[in-house]
Design an enzyme around this catalytic site. Sequence first.
Site, PDB file in Angstrom:
ATOM      1  N   GLU A   1       0.850  -1.199   0.000  1.00 56.75           N
ATOM      2  CA  GLU A   1       0.000   0.000   0.000  1.00 56.75           C
ATOM      3  C   GLU A   1       0.882   1.244   0.000  1.00 56.75           C
ATOM      4  OE1 GLU A   1      -2.743  -0.304   3.248  1.00 56.75           O
ATOM      5  OE2 GLU A   1      -3.936  -1.850   2.247  1.00 56.75           O
TER       6      GLU A   1
ATOM      7  N   HIS B   1      -5.274  10.198 -26.024  1.00 54.74           N
ATOM      8  CA  HIS B   1      -5.460   9.178 -27.057  1.00 54.74           C
ATOM      9  C   HIS B   1      -6.575   9.578 -28.033  1.00 54.74           C
ATOM     10  CE1 HIS B   1      -5.637   5.440 -29.074  1.00 54.74           C
ATOM     11  NE2 HIS B   1      -6.860   5.198 -28.652  1.00 54.74           N
TER      12      HIS B   1
ATOM     13  N   LYS C   1      -6.188  -0.472 -39.290  1.00 61.79           N
ATOM     14  CA  LYS C   1      -5.627  -1.645 -38.602  1.00 61.79           C
ATOM     15  C   LYS C   1      -6.707  -2.367 -37.817  1.00 61.79           C
ATOM     16  CE  LYS C   1      -4.217  -0.190 -34.032  1.00 61.79           C
ATOM     17  NZ  LYS C   1      -3.346   0.565 -33.200  1.00 61.79           N
TER      18      LYS C   1
ATOM     19  N   ASP D   1       2.158   8.881 -34.126  1.00 56.76           N
ATOM     20  CA  ASP D   1       1.159   8.251 -33.263  1.00 56.76           C
ATOM     21  C   ASP D   1       1.187   8.950 -31.914  1.00 56.76           C
ATOM     22  OD1 ASP D   1      -0.869   6.518 -32.651  1.00 56.76           O
ATOM     23  OD2 ASP D   1       0.265   4.691 -33.037  1.00 56.76           O
TER      24      ASP D   1
ATOM     25  N   GLY E   1       5.078  -1.516 -29.541  1.00 57.99           N
ATOM     26  CA  GLY E   1       5.695  -1.307 -30.859  1.00 57.99           C
ATOM     27  C   GLY E   1       5.008  -2.107 -31.960  1.00 57.99           C
ATOM     28  N   GLY E   2       3.990  -2.898 -31.594  1.00 57.23           N
ATOM     29  CA  GLY E   2       3.309  -3.760 -32.564  1.00 57.23           C
ATOM     30  C   GLY E   2       2.626  -2.961 -33.677  1.00 57.23           C
TER      31      GLY E   2
END
Length: 310
Positions: A40, A131, A193, A219, A225-226
């Site tokens: 904790e 994002h 994708k 990006d 890294g895919g």
Amino acid sequence: MPKEFLIFAGTANPDLTSAIAAELKVLPGACTITRFPDGEISVELLQSVRRKEVFLLQTLSPPVNDHLIELLALTDACRRSAAARITAIVPYLGYTRSDKRHGRRQPIAGRMVADVMEAVGIDHVLTMDLHAPQIEGFFHIPVDNLSAVLTLSNTLGKKLAAGFVVVAPDGGALRLATEYAQRLNGTVAVLHKRRETGTRTHVTHLVGDVRDKPCLIVDDMISTGGTLASCIEALSRAGARPDFTIAATHGLLLPGARQKLSQEAVKKLLITDTIAGAPTDWPSLEVVSIAPVIAEAIKRLLEHQSLGEL
Ligand code: R5P
């Protein structure tokens, strides 16, 4: 700049904390952040925050859950110690890829994190290259979403080969690619994708002309890294010149990412310092600091000025 403000930081990115504090010519506030034997988190502020404007700096890099709890605990400590106002500076806001339900029994974790941050007493969030911009709508409090595009474009301008195409590795990155293209005067291509697993993606379509052209792939983040590896593969199949530059705001660079992106054709990989610990022995990797942008945003907030230009 008003004097009555304090910056405390979690443990996620000490170098960025020091760089921002140096830009502002202040010292970070004194606090201790330790772990109890059971894991904790224990936080204590070592100076008064009563009626002060407080900034809490914590990026949500791995271990993301620990770093999130540190931020929440710091906020709670400030709130209970009568801080006037608490602004969380979270350069990389984790969990935001979970911004919709992909299956029938899944949470929207980005929204959940926003709810918890608000519930604990954060008044304002300063972040960078979310994002998806609509994540701002998960919060009821003001969110300033800064951009690293200008900082990275200024560095890239000198390094790009003539005739380059800015490539969005998926539809979500198209807005970012368009911003880079406008600043750098390039054309845009976009890939579609499909994510097969957390680490494997598959490119199904390419829109745009990349034949014999150098590519700047942009990006918001590099995690495993895919995505970028399949993007490079698809661009190569489409006849792009083996001359790829990559620019991404948040370089999480999880184990395996370096191996996927250490290809002869990747000439340059540019990230910012929103995430600590980028390798220093990777010749094509360059880290550009966004500390000046965040420091400028803090100054403007303190002076009640617009952040629009940032
Ligand atoms: C996805 O939509 C994001 O913008 C990134 O492309 C992705 O999260 C990067 O993850 P990875 O590096 O693991 O493919």
